[in-house]
Design a protein around this motif. Structure first.
Motif, PDB file in Angstrom:
ATOM      1  N   GLY A 128       0.809  -1.217   0.000  1.00  0.00           N
ATOM      2  CA  GLY A 128       0.000   0.000   0.000  1.00  0.00           C
ATOM      3  C   GLY A 128       0.840   1.263   0.000  1.00  0.00           C
ATOM      4  N   ASP A 129       1.965   1.245   0.692  1.00  0.00           N
ATOM      5  CA  ASP A 129       2.828   2.425   0.732  1.00  0.00           C
ATOM      6  C   ASP A 129       3.447   2.699  -0.634  1.00  0.00           C
ATOM      7  N   PHE A 138       2.795   6.239  -2.841  1.00  0.00           N
ATOM      8  CA  PHE A 138       3.932   7.157  -2.952  1.00  0.00           C
ATOM      9  C   PHE A 138       3.619   8.352  -3.852  1.00  0.00           C
ATOM     10  N   GLY A 139       3.063   8.101  -5.038  1.00  0.00           N
ATOM     11  CA  GLY A 139       2.750   9.191  -5.963  1.00  0.00           C
ATOM     12  C   GLY A 139       1.715  10.148  -5.424  1.00  0.00           C
ATOM     13  N   PRO A 140       0.548   9.642  -4.984  1.00  0.00           N
ATOM     14  CA  PRO A 140      -0.466  10.547  -4.422  1.00  0.00           C
ATOM     15  C   PRO A 140       0.042  11.360  -3.234  1.00  0.00           C
ATOM     16  N   GLU A 175      -8.240   6.570  -0.889  1.00  0.00           N
ATOM     17  CA  GLU A 175      -9.205   6.249  -1.940  1.00  0.00           C
ATOM     18  C   GLU A 175      -8.497   5.936  -3.258  1.00  0.00           C
ATOM     19  N   ARG A 176      -7.455   6.704  -3.550  1.00  0.00           N
ATOM     20  CA  ARG A 176      -6.713   6.443  -4.788  1.00  0.00           C
ATOM     21  C   ARG A 176      -5.996   5.094  -4.746  1.00  0.00           C
ATOM     22  N   VAL A 177      -5.443   4.758  -3.601  1.00  0.00           N
ATOM     23  CA  VAL A 177      -4.782   3.463  -3.452  1.00  0.00           C
ATOM     24  C   VAL A 177      -5.786   2.344  -3.651  1.00  0.00           C
ATOM     25  N   PHE A 204      -7.975  -4.649  -1.905  1.00  0.00           N
ATOM     26  CA  PHE A 204      -7.431  -3.568  -1.075  1.00  0.00           C
ATOM     27  C   PHE A 204      -6.644  -4.126   0.112  1.00  0.00           C
ATOM     28  N   SER A 205      -6.973  -5.341   0.545  1.00  0.00           N
ATOM     29  CA  SER A 205      -6.262  -5.957   1.669  1.00  0.00           C
ATOM     30  C   SER A 205      -4.783  -6.190   1.362  1.00  0.00           C
ATOM     31  N   PHE A 206      -4.431  -6.171   0.052  1.00  0.00           N
ATOM     32  CA  PHE A 206      -3.030  -6.341  -0.339  1.00  0.00           C
ATOM     33  C   PHE A 206      -2.155  -5.195   0.162  1.00  0.00           C
TER      34      PHE A 206
END
Length: 288
Positions: free
Chosen positions: A108-109, A113-115, A127-129, A140-142
């Motif tokens: 997730g990190d 990074f970009g946002p 939300e973007r991630v 999303f759990s990834f």
């Protein structure tokens, strides 16, 4: 103005020479013209050293034009007053083997990074991630998974999610399926096809894999020794074995099969590019 007919990417007379002015100078691009309309998927094919990667790197300002012009999303990469970060928000560049460039511990990190660099709020970043990971077929759990524990295909999709999280208008990819197993390749092609359905965006991809371009591209450029030698719809380009073969390029296997059928006197439409299309034509011949 009809925005669908307005190029979202336009390259005119682009030249680039590495180590210019030295005894080791090496020409890479020689007067390249290229355009991509909104809603298009443009393929670039060419042998190793033909300038494909250099061309892609001009699209998001990694290189500024030495000679010629590059315009993306109405912005000029030539303009020294343009903040290249603005260009790079519009054009997401996915390098070959992008999974090797993952550097955060948690998945997730890396996507965030970009946002985060865009100084977005915490909820917007989250939300973007979520959106980008789901676009790339990752739950999303990834976000809490260690990047080093992911498979190569998962890492490739995670790297793509990191680019999509910036919500670019243009996605430029360099050999996107290289090194993937058949299932990983099909999954990545599905993701790109889905992302490209938005008629306001464009995909430009360079590949040695003719099957990828047969599956995705609406238009193809053939680049040889830094020059465009052929351009058009894939069904027309892949017919030009007189240009492709001397350049060391092949055509998709499905196209080879169809061409052989034509040589043997069977009537087969020219717009056959993929294995599924070829199978349908062969079944029609067998049941005729």
């Amino acid at each position: 103005m009809n925005t669908a007919s307005t190029p979202i990417v336009e390259v005119r007379g682009l030249w680039h020479t590495y180590l210019a002015g030295t005894p080791l100078e090496t020409p890479s691009l020689r007067g390249v013209d290229l355009c991509a309309l909104r809603g298009e998927t443009v393929g670039i094919i060419g042998p190793t050293g033909s300038g494909k990667s250099t061309l892609l790197q001009h699209l998001n300002g990694l290189w500024r034009p030495q000679r010629g012009e590059v315009h993306v999303c109405g912005l000029s990469v030539n303009d020294p007053a343009i903040d290249l970060r603005v260009i790079r928000q519009q054009v997401g560049l996915v390098f070959q083997n992008p999974e090797d460039q993952l550097f955060e511990r948690y998945a997730g990190d890396d996507v965030a990074f970009g946002p985060r660099n865009l100084k977005l709020g915490r909820e917007e970043v989250r939300e973007r991630v979520r959106e980008a990971m789901e676009q790339c077929g990752l739950p999303f759990s990834f976000k809490d998974r260690l990047t080093l524990e992911l498979s190569q295909g998962e890492r490739r999709r995670l790297a793509l999610a990191g680019v999509l999280a910036q919500r670019p208008q243009v996605l430029a990819l360099d050999e996107p399926t290289a090194g993937l197993d058949p299932q990983g390749r099909l999954e990545l092609l599905r993701i790109l096809r889905q992302w490209g359905k938005d008629g306001d965006r464009a995909i430009i991809l360079a590949s040695h894999n003719m099957e990828d371009l047969a599956e995705l591209a609406t238009r193809v450029y053939v680049l040889v020794a830094g020059q465009v030698v052929l351009e058009g719809p894939p069904e027309q380009v892949f017919e030009r074995t007189d240009v492709l073969v001397p350049a060391g390029l092949s055509v998709p296997p499905a196209v080879e099969v169809i061409q052989e059928l034509r040589r043997r006197g069977f009537t087969v439409p020219h717009a056959v590019l993929t294995p599924a299309q070829a199978i349908r034509q062969i079944e029609a011949i067998l049941h005729a």
